[in-house]
Motif scaffolding. Structure first.
Motif, PDB file in Angstrom:
ATOM      1  N   CYS A 160       0.817  -1.223   0.000  1.00 52.27           N
ATOM      2  CA  CYS A 160       0.000   0.000   0.000  1.00 52.27           C
ATOM      3  C   CYS A 160       0.846   1.266   0.000  1.00 52.27           C
ATOM      4  O   CYS A 160       0.417   2.313  -0.466  1.00 52.27           O
ATOM      5  CB  CYS A 160      -0.936  -0.014   1.202  1.00 52.27           C
ATOM      6  SG  CYS A 160      -0.111   0.346   2.783  1.00 52.27           S
ATOM      7  N   CYS A 173       1.200   2.029   5.121  1.00 53.10           N
ATOM      8  CA  CYS A 173       1.064   1.408   6.447  1.00 53.10           C
ATOM      9  C   CYS A 173       2.391   1.490   7.206  1.00 53.10           C
ATOM     10  O   CYS A 173       3.416   1.917   6.665  1.00 53.10           O
ATOM     11  CB  CYS A 173       0.603  -0.054   6.309  1.00 53.10           C
ATOM     12  SG  CYS A 173       1.873  -1.183   5.702  1.00 53.10           S
ATOM     13  N   TYR A 174       2.380   1.059   8.461  1.00 56.14           N
ATOM     14  CA  TYR A 174       3.583   1.117   9.305  1.00 56.14           C
ATOM     15  C   TYR A 174       4.770   0.436   8.622  1.00 56.14           C
ATOM     16  O   TYR A 174       5.870   0.969   8.564  1.00 56.14           O
ATOM     17  CB  TYR A 174       3.288   0.440  10.654  1.00 56.14           C
ATOM     18  CG  TYR A 174       4.523   0.336  11.528  1.00 56.14           C
ATOM     19  CD1 TYR A 174       4.902   1.400  12.351  1.00 56.14           C
ATOM     20  CD2 TYR A 174       5.327  -0.797  11.497  1.00 56.14           C
ATOM     21  CE1 TYR A 174       6.049   1.317  13.131  1.00 56.14           C
ATOM     22  CE2 TYR A 174       6.476  -0.879  12.271  1.00 56.14           C
ATOM     23  CZ  TYR A 174       6.830   0.184  13.083  1.00 56.14           C
ATOM     24  OH  TYR A 174       7.962   0.105  13.842  1.00 56.14           O
ATOM     25  N   CYS A 176       3.536  -5.548   4.406  1.00 62.45           N
ATOM     26  CA  CYS A 176       2.454  -4.562   4.247  1.00 62.45           C
ATOM     27  C   CYS A 176       1.148  -5.096   4.853  1.00 62.45           C
ATOM     28  O   CYS A 176       0.778  -6.252   4.656  1.00 62.45           O
ATOM     29  CB  CYS A 176       2.251  -4.266   2.765  1.00 62.45           C
ATOM     30  SG  CYS A 176       0.845  -3.182   2.469  1.00 62.45           S
ATOM     31  N   GLU A 177       0.472  -4.200   5.590  1.00 65.37           N
ATOM     32  CA  GLU A 177      -0.774  -4.615   6.248  1.00 65.37           C
ATOM     33  C   GLU A 177      -2.008  -4.416   5.365  1.00 65.37           C
ATOM     34  O   GLU A 177      -3.095  -4.827   5.724  1.00 65.37           O
ATOM     35  CB  GLU A 177      -0.939  -3.815   7.553  1.00 65.37           C
ATOM     36  CG  GLU A 177       0.114  -4.178   8.583  1.00 65.37           C
ATOM     37  CD  GLU A 177       0.092  -3.260   9.794  1.00 65.37           C
ATOM     38  OE1 GLU A 177       0.135  -2.012   9.609  1.00 65.37           O
ATOM     39  OE2 GLU A 177       0.040  -3.789  10.919  1.00 65.37           O
ATOM     40  N   ARG A 178      -1.813  -3.726   4.243  1.00 65.84           N
ATOM     41  CA  ARG A 178      -2.957  -3.489   3.353  1.00 65.84           C
ATOM     42  C   ARG A 178      -2.583  -3.801   1.907  1.00 65.84           C
ATOM     43  O   ARG A 178      -2.782  -2.993   0.999  1.00 65.84           O
ATOM     44  CB  ARG A 178      -3.414  -2.038   3.484  1.00 65.84           C
ATOM     45  CG  ARG A 178      -4.013  -1.707   4.844  1.00 65.84           C
ATOM     46  CD  ARG A 178      -4.643  -0.342   4.877  1.00 65.84           C
ATOM     47  NE  ARG A 178      -3.673   0.738   4.902  1.00 65.84           N
ATOM     48  CZ  ARG A 178      -3.130   1.249   6.013  1.00 65.84           C
ATOM     49  NH1 ARG A 178      -3.462   0.766   7.197  1.00 65.84           N
ATOM     50  NH2 ARG A 178      -2.250   2.237   5.950  1.00 65.84           N
TER      51      ARG A 178
END
Ligand code: ZN
Ligand code: ZN
Length: 344
Positions: A102, A105-106, A116-118
């Motif tokens: 994304c 994200c953090y 990646c969290e998204r």
């Protein structure tokens, strides 16, 4: 269009499914030329991995299962582009990443895009057409065929493995397992300057390929003494770098024993879910060994594109029609073939 759908419990069915729609503004529709079979997918039909599923009926983490189109190592030709897409044109030959981080994200903001969290996933590429976010699409150089282009994603994993191994010019290296990732890691490591490379692999045709592509020594671990061969090549010290590309926990452990003092060991394979591999404490307080893992290929695609024309990749490739996809899985599990490209 024709596509191969992953079935719960393993295997794929080839069937007619609706063609993806015209792409959204930031997306690209690609007519798939080839999609490679990834070693990680084979676990979906490998009883050793399936039986270790964390919950009955649920796939092990990281294993492709469920009723959706499979495939993630593809090349093709751009069929349509969304209204925001720049730098990509209809008709261009391309290879793709199967996921787009994304960027916000953090983890993306801390140089860990592989966590990646998204993540924005592409649609599966065992199909005549697939949709990709424009950021996942890479133009192929003119001198790179669509066949070789389909190796971009697995090659990027080998590049990450060599990054993790911190290969230095002149270093010694052992690669355990000469499947596609092992062989690609060998080629990238030699390019990065590894001087003496031992490859251990039980399948004769794979050993031959490793030798043909520049391995210093190849060993059949089922018939030869691997440690003896290692000692001979490294004057009894062990290797500066050791990569396990076999996926076998016993071999991952063996990788530790083959490393020299201050050696770096990289586990690049996928191990059965829940596997624990014990580490002799002496490897730490007696040898200062470093053990690293590999999760896909963060920031490796641009360099991998450059390598496509610089490595010998054709000898790895065989091509089979999508109708033979299940047969191809079984052949690969039996060690037949190297990088099988499925033609939809
Ligand atoms: Zn893969
Ligand atoms: Zn992210």
């Amino acid at each position: 269009m024709k596509a191969a759908l992953i079935q719960e419990g393993g295997g794929l069915t080839v069937q007619d499914v609706p063609e993806p729609p015209e792409p959204e503004p930031d997306w690209v529709k690609v007519k798939i030329a080839y999609c490679g079979i990834c070693g990680s997918e084979l676990h979906s039909i490998d009883p050793e991995y399936i039986s270790r599923s964390p919950q009955p009926g649920k796939p092990p983490r990281g294993v492709d299962m469920g009723p959706r189109i499979g495939g993630h190592e593809a090349s093709g030709t751009v069929a349509a582009i969304g209204s925001n897409v720049k730098g990509i044109e209809v008709g261009q030959r391309v290879a793709m990443n199967f996921r787009t981080p994304c960027g916000t994200c953090y983890y993306c903001r801390n140089m860990m895009e592989h966590f990646c969290e998204r993540v924005i996933p592409a649609t599966g590429s065992y199909a005549e057409y697939a949709l990709y976010h424009a950021n996942a699409v890479y133009k192929l150089p003119d001198n790179v065929s669509l066949e070789v282009g389909a190796l971009l994603e697995p090659l990027s994993v080998a590049v990450h493995a060599v990054d993790q191994a911190e290969v230095k010019p002149g270093c010694t290296m052992a690669i355990l397992g000469a499947g596609p990732i092992g062989i690609l890691t060998q080629e990238v490591a030699l390019k990065a300057g590894a001087a003496k490379v031992l490859v251990s692999e039980p399948v004769a045709s794979r050993r031959e390929l490793a030798k043909q592509l520049g391995a210093t020594v190849v060993v059949d671990p089922t018939k030869e003494d691997l440690h003896e061969a290692a000692n001979k090549l490294t004057e009894g010290r062990g290797f500066d770098r050791v990569v396990d590309a076999s996926g076998k926990p016993a071999v991952a452990k063996q990788a530790l024993d083959l490393a020299d003092k201050c050696g770096i060991v990289v586990w690049v394979a996928v191990y059965p879910f829940g596997t624990e591999i014990s580490v002799p404490a002496l490897h730490m307080n007696g040898k200062e060994i470093t053990i690293k893992g590999v999760v896909i290929s963060p920031y490796c695609f641009p360099r991998s594109i450059n390598l496509l024309s610089e490595l010998e990749l054709e000898p790895l490739i065989s091509i089979r029609p999508i109708e033979e996809i299940n047969e191809s899985y079984h052949d690969l599990l039996a060690g037949k073939g190297m990088k099988v490209l499925i033609k939809p």
